[in-house]
Write an enzyme that holds these catalytic residues in place. Sequence first.
Site, PDB file in Angstrom:
ATOM      1  CD  GLU A 358      42.460  61.744  32.725  1.00 32.85           C
ATOM      2  OE1 GLU A 358      42.533  62.772  33.426  1.00 32.85           O
ATOM      3  OE2 GLU A 358      42.913  60.639  33.091  1.00 32.85           O
ATOM      4  CD  GLU A 363      43.980  54.973  34.628  1.00 35.57           C
ATOM      5  OE1 GLU A 363      44.984  55.628  34.954  1.00 35.57           O
ATOM      6  OE2 GLU A 363      42.815  55.380  34.817  1.00 35.57           O
TER       7      GLU A 363
END
Length: 485
Positions: A358, A363
Amino acid sequence: MPTKWFTIILSLSVSVFAQNILVNGDFESGAVKGSFANGYPDGWTGWNQNGWHHSDPGYRRDGYGIAIWDNDTGCIQVVNASEGEQFDISGEMIYHATEVLVNKNAILKIEFWDGPHPAGSKLDENQVGALTPIHSAATWYTFSDTVTAPVGTTEARIICQTISTGGTSTGKAYWDNIVLESEHRINSPDYDNNLRVDLLDFLNLAREWNQTSSTYNLAGTNTIDLEDLAVFFSAWSPSADPYPGYDLVWSDEFDGTSIDTTNWNFETGGNWYNNEIQYYTSRPENARVENGNLVIEAREEVYGNRNHTSARMTTQNKQFWTYGKMEARIKLPSTQGVWPAFWMMPNNTSSGWPQGGEIDIMEAINVPTWVKSSLHFGSNDPYTHDSAGTANYYLPGGGSFANDFHIYGMEWEPDIFKFFVDGVLIGSMESWWSAEGAFPAPFNKNFFFILNVAVGGDWPGDPDGSSVFPQSMYVDYVRVYQLQP
């Protein structure tokens, strides 16, 4: 000329564009969190080994700072400089409550050189601050100075070091938040340092129009005038390649009136990971194109047996890549309980998570005073799963990432990841592993993009009485560049 630029010119609020010239001046970035013997933080070098990229509670301002204890040990960063250039330099220092300074000073200074060390000669130096035994232990002190580079200067060296003042010396000192700003960086129209000259840069020039400003004049005079405008347009072309050596291979500029379904899928439903509480929909209430931006809106409403809705969009099986420079220009939402993200997952894998990999380009959570970039990899076994957070990044001077658009980017090569915010390198990663295969697995296959705003979950926590909805993430564009053959 794209219509969206005129919208931006009319709508953006006034911003302060003074920026820290130093790379990683807050010491938050760097794969090595340890002794100088094992390497220095990103952007820094030094001499001798008795220092530490440290996380002692109370002795760093954010996640990390620098500790030095032995005499004649230092940490250095070199920047280009020119004679007559004026610099503002500041930094914070503290010394240990029990390992107090005795016959020792902790120094922050700037040196001016006429060439690289050791062939060059030192022309001058200015001690910005000295932390001495007469200062109180376990107390942060801020030191600052304004200095001018002497004739013949080609580079400046920022130095954190300890020095003996005679006799037996002991003690440990710490540095954090070193800032170097130039008062006279002119003749470059790229004000926002995003490696392109565009109408956002012109916006900054226009705000200073007819004012005396060495920061914003381009022609080398004191007053901004039509000559500066000519300099700007000579450097700007809408078709100019912003990244030499790279080709733009795909983008979505969100210039139309609807979401392009040849690029994007909607993932919908109410059962998600991390104890998130939203119901993802494909409705225009939650995702739409508006004024040249993709808008992903989290709402407080009962839908699908949930109390909040939002959207999660992917390019899976439509747009996917192995390696390249990926970036998006985004303005974030801001309230307790929101979790916006720009990230990538493998397009086809049977390995599961995190073994298959990932990539989190950006974020943030809640009121976004910082953003995070990270990799996930390793084994699906929960006891051997590995996750490498490469960087937490704060805006220079503080502030919220929800106040304006910022460019979140990544360079992905077979043996390294580099993460950027507004063109500033905030972290890198050169080592990972996967039960899926030998290095560089799992990051040697196609990955697709995900844009979403989650609500609640293990990391941000759920909305509370302070939360305000709706909350929107605005995406100006998503772009992919790859190295030219």
